[in-house]
Design an enzyme around this catalytic site. Structure first.
Site, short mmCIF file in Angstrom:
data_model
loop_
_atom_site.label_atom_id
_atom_site.label_comp_id
_atom_site.label_asym_id
_atom_site.label_seq_id
_atom_site.Cartn_x
_atom_site.Cartn_y
_atom_site.Cartn_z
N HIS B 111 0.84 -1.20 0.00
CA HIS B 111 0.00 0.00 0.00
C HIS B 111 0.88 1.25 0.00
O HIS B 111 0.61 2.21 -0.72
CB HIS B 111 -0.95 0.00 1.21
CG HIS B 111 -2.06 0.99 1.09
ND1 HIS B 111 -2.00 2.25 1.64
CD2 HIS B 111 -3.26 0.91 0.47
CE1 HIS B 111 -3.11 2.90 1.35
NE2 HIS B 111 -3.90 2.11 0.65
N HIS B 122 -4.62 6.17 -5.68
CA HIS B 122 -5.78 6.91 -5.15
C HIS B 122 -6.09 8.09 -6.07
O HIS B 122 -5.32 8.42 -6.95
CB HIS B 122 -5.50 7.40 -3.73
CG HIS B 122 -5.40 6.28 -2.74
ND1 HIS B 122 -4.26 5.55 -2.58
CD2 HIS B 122 -6.32 5.74 -1.92
CE1 HIS B 122 -4.46 4.62 -1.67
NE2 HIS B 122 -5.70 4.69 -1.24
N HIS B 131 -7.52 -1.71 -5.11
CA HIS B 131 -7.72 -2.22 -3.75
C HIS B 131 -8.38 -3.59 -3.76
O HIS B 131 -8.11 -4.43 -2.92
CB HIS B 131 -8.55 -1.23 -2.91
CG HIS B 131 -7.73 -0.07 -2.40
ND1 HIS B 131 -7.54 1.07 -3.13
CD2 HIS B 131 -7.04 0.11 -1.25
CE1 HIS B 131 -6.77 1.92 -2.44
NE2 HIS B 131 -6.45 1.35 -1.29
N HIS B 230 -15.02 6.47 2.45
CA HIS B 230 -13.71 5.85 2.56
C HIS B 230 -12.68 6.68 3.33
O HIS B 230 -12.14 6.24 4.35
CB HIS B 230 -13.16 5.49 1.16
CG HIS B 230 -11.70 5.25 1.15
ND1 HIS B 230 -10.79 6.19 0.71
CD2 HIS B 230 -10.96 4.20 1.59
CE1 HIS B 230 -9.56 5.72 0.86
NE2 HIS B 230 -9.64 4.51 1.39
N HIS B 234 -10.81 6.44 7.33
CA HIS B 234 -9.35 6.43 7.55
C HIS B 234 -8.97 7.48 8.59
O HIS B 234 -8.21 7.22 9.51
CB HIS B 234 -8.61 6.74 6.25
CG HIS B 234 -8.28 5.54 5.42
ND1 HIS B 234 -7.15 4.79 5.61
CD2 HIS B 234 -8.93 4.97 4.38
CE1 HIS B 234 -7.11 3.81 4.71
NE2 HIS B 234 -8.19 3.89 3.95
N PHE B 244 -1.21 7.17 3.87
CA PHE B 244 -1.07 6.14 2.84
C PHE B 244 0.11 5.21 3.13
O PHE B 244 0.04 4.02 2.88
CB PHE B 244 -0.86 6.78 1.47
CG PHE B 244 -2.08 7.44 0.92
CD1 PHE B 244 -3.32 6.79 0.94
CD2 PHE B 244 -2.01 8.70 0.35
CE1 PHE B 244 -4.45 7.40 0.41
CE2 PHE B 244 -3.13 9.32 -0.17
CZ PHE B 244 -4.35 8.67 -0.15
N HIS B 257 -11.43 -1.78 3.99
CA HIS B 257 -11.46 -1.79 2.53
C HIS B 257 -12.35 -2.89 1.98
O HIS B 257 -12.84 -2.79 0.85
CB HIS B 257 -10.06 -1.83 1.95
CG HIS B 257 -9.60 -0.45 1.60
ND1 HIS B 257 -9.95 0.16 0.42
CD2 HIS B 257 -8.89 0.45 2.31
CE1 HIS B 257 -9.46 1.39 0.42
NE2 HIS B 257 -8.82 1.59 1.55
CU LIG Z 1 -8.07 3.24 2.00
#
Ligand SMILES: [Cu+2]
Lengths: 147, 478
Positions: B111, B122, B131, B230, B234, B244, B257
């Site tokens: 990731h 992203h 993902h 989403h 986070h 990230f 996810h």
């Molecule tokens: Cu994410």
């Protein structure tokens, strides 16, 4: 990888020249209410040319104050930061926050009103305002999708 | 810079834009400019590229059973135990073999690399598809580490108001004895995700997005759900999840996810007009991952669009029906039953069959033209030996292989059916062991199923033939 070094050095120079804090008014916006927005299936706030810190996760929370002096939340969306040690900002050409239900739920607007004043705050996971960070958007507008 | 990197936002394009703002075009990026400044890559890199530089093998067709990913809150204690064992095993690889790409840190670094350090998936249409692929390989690795390729990830259904706290298994115990725990979270075990981040208006906005561009984004911009719910979740969980480069270090990432992936699935199902992009530039997006056998694989966006058929999982509560696996071929393994009237499963056969089961395939025992008393309706249990038949411990007991009903066709007690009575048993690994003689010489035997404390009469199996079959569920593309 040499390019990365060059970039880090350059970004360091740039970050020194950036303003440390945003002033309060900077995050108040007056946006035009699109024609027939009440009939739209979707209404979204579009932030263009968005610059946020690369080292601070945040949510952008949109509110408006009603005629009755009530603060209403219109929408909120999170932006994951790149990394704790990133000195350069994160740039997003466009970022959308859906405000359909909240905007339609606002108390009846005055007849013929064409604009809406909103505030966009950077907040943390608990919705506590992050007053020490700098972020900006070049343009903020409402966009609608009709049936 | 490839055209794919051009289309995403950060960090590479931002560097270019930034340099342009300073009046430096790409051409000004001469390496001699800061000639003396070159540092070793490791001094700067947050994470290394996740893969080897060689040519990746194409992803294989997956024909395991289609099984549900279920809400984390509905896991049984056994399932939760399994989930923890899987992450425990993954974390153990970090120390036992740091070079093993299946280790937890190496998984988290995928990731990191794909989301800023090396490229950025992203803020564009890569988001959902990448993902999905990442979680797919992660899930397979977890399954492999606990020897169960039927393992499926759970999902954290924060959209349901009762499940706004972190799923219990991820905070209990709330310390590093729990492989699902992460000590950097801002959210305490009792904190809830705010309703405005995942409530009805947010979910409604996601699921009613009219086009794939609005939902899943474009080559250069994100779709609506990537920010909310989403990104909001986070930020709400906080700690490693807020960045990230570190989000994958928190096991909650994968169940979060999984739910984001479910929203994509739900969006597709919500309307016949909710179709994914057919732009070849989207469909041909290609990423590489290590699989559960440490094989470097490539996967395209087109290969993840149908998660049920292609990736073998579905969302929602376990359905009462069993979806048929897309078994490639049934391979018959003959025995010498016709000659010896006994069954011998040699070690080699047993191991071959066990491997198929471990992959999520099927192994079966077939009894052809079985002779049974035909004077009454009864249910018979099949055991590997007369001793285990006599003990008759039932489905989870020693030597048990299966159950076979004989139903009389009329009250007069006559079987009018002329059909041969063939019995097929789906074998589990313990059953395989019983058949390979681990509990004594195999002499198949039946007993009539009755209530407890009966003294069962053991009936030796008489059948025209007994053979085995296996169905492998995956193999290399030709
Ligand atoms: Cu994410």
């Amino acid at each position: 990888m040499t390019r990365r070094v060059v970039f880090l050095v350059l970004s360091l120079i740039a970050s020194l020249s950036m303003p440390a804090h945003a002033d309060e008014e900077k995050h108040h916006f007056t946006v035009a209410l699109p024609a027939q927005w009440e009939d739209a299936t979707r209404i979204r706030l579009v932030l263009e040319g968005l610059t946020v810190p690369g080292d601070r996760p945040l949510k952008l929370r949109v509110t408006t104050v009603t005629d009755e002096q009530q603060t209403m939340v219109l929408g909120s969306a999170g932006i994951v930061a790149e990394r704790r040690t990133r000195s350069e900002p994160q740039l997003l050409p466009t970022f959308r926050i859906d405000v359909t239900q909240s905007l339609k739920a606002l108390p009846k607007r005055r007849e013929g009103e064409q604009h809406l004043t909103i505030e966009i705050q950077a907040v943390d996971g608990r919705n506590v305002p992050l007053t020490d960070i700098d972020w900006s958007a070049e343009n903020v507008r409402l966009e609608t999708k009709q049936k | 810079m490839s055209s794919r990197e051009e289309s995403v936002i950060t960090p590479l394009p931002s560097r270019r834009r930034f340099l342009q703002q300073l009046g430096l075009g790409a051409g000004a990026l001469g390496f001699s400019m800061f000639g003396g400044l070159a540092l070793p890559q490791s001094a700067l890199a947050v994470c290394e590229p996740p893969g080897n530089p060689g040519t990746a093998k194409r992803w294989r067709k997956d024909c395991r059973m289609i099984l549900p990913r279920r809400p984390a809150s509905t896991l049984s204690s056994d399932e939760l135990k399994k989930l923890k064992e899987a992450y425990q095993a993954m974390r153990a690889l970090d120390t036992s073999d740091p070079s093993d790409p299946r280790g937890f840190k190496r998984q988290a670094n995928i990731h990191c690399w794909y989301c800023g350090e090396g490229t950025q998936v992203h803020f564009s249409w890569q988001f959902f598809a990448w993902h999905r692929a990442y979680l797919y390989f992660h899930e397979r690795i977890l399954g492999k580490l606990i020897g169960d390729m039927n393992f499926r990830l759970p999902y954290w259904d924060w959209d349901s108001p009762a499940h706004r706290t972190l799923p219990a298994g991820y905070t209990s115990p709330n310390d590093n004895s729990n492989p699902l725990w992460n000590g950097t979270r801002d959210m305490s075990p009792t904190d809830e995700i705010p309703n405005e981040d995942v409530g009805d208006s947010v979910m409604d906005a996601a699921l009613t997005a009219g086009t794939f561009a609005e939902f899943g984004g474009t080559a250069g911009g994100s779709g609506i759900p990537e920010g909310a719910p989403h990104g909001s979740v986070h930020v709400d969980v906080g700690g490693d999840m807020g960045f990230f480069d570190s989000a994958g270090k928190d096991p909650i990432f994968y169940v979060h996810h999984s739910n984001v992936d479910k929203i994509w699935s739900d969006w597709n199902k919500a309307s016949s007009t909710h179709t994914n992009s057919t732009d070849p530039a989207f469909l041909n997006l290609t990423w590489t991952f290590f699989d559960e056998n440490k094989v470097w694989r490539s996967m395209t966006a087109a290969q993840v669009l149908n998660h049920e058929n292609q990736l073998r999982y579905l969302y929602g509560p376990s359905k009462f029906f069993e979806l048929l696996p897309c078994l490639l071929d049934w391979i018959v393994i003959r025995t010498d039953w016709r000659i010896s009237k006994t069954l011998k499963v040699v070690r080699q056969t047993r191991d071959k069959m066990a491997k198929v089961l471990e992959q999520g395939g099927r192994a079966r025992l077939h009894l052809t033209d079985l002779s049974l008393p035909l004077d009454k309706s009864a249910v018979y249990r099949l055991y590997a030996t007369p001793e285990t038949a006599k003990a008759d411990e039932g489905p989870s007991g020693k030597g048990y292989l299966g159950t076979f009903p004989i139903v009389l066709n009329d009250r007069a007690g006559r079987h009018t059916s002329k059909q041969a009575r063939n019995m097929v048993v789906n074998l589990s690994t313990p059953m395989l062991d019983a058949l390979s003689g681990a509990q004594g010489p195999v002499r198949l035997a039946l007993v009539e199923r009755k209530g407890k404390n009966h003294n069962p009469t053991v009936i030796p199996v008489r059948a025209k033939d007994v053979h085995l079959t296996i169905a492998e569920v995956e193999r290399e593309d030709k």
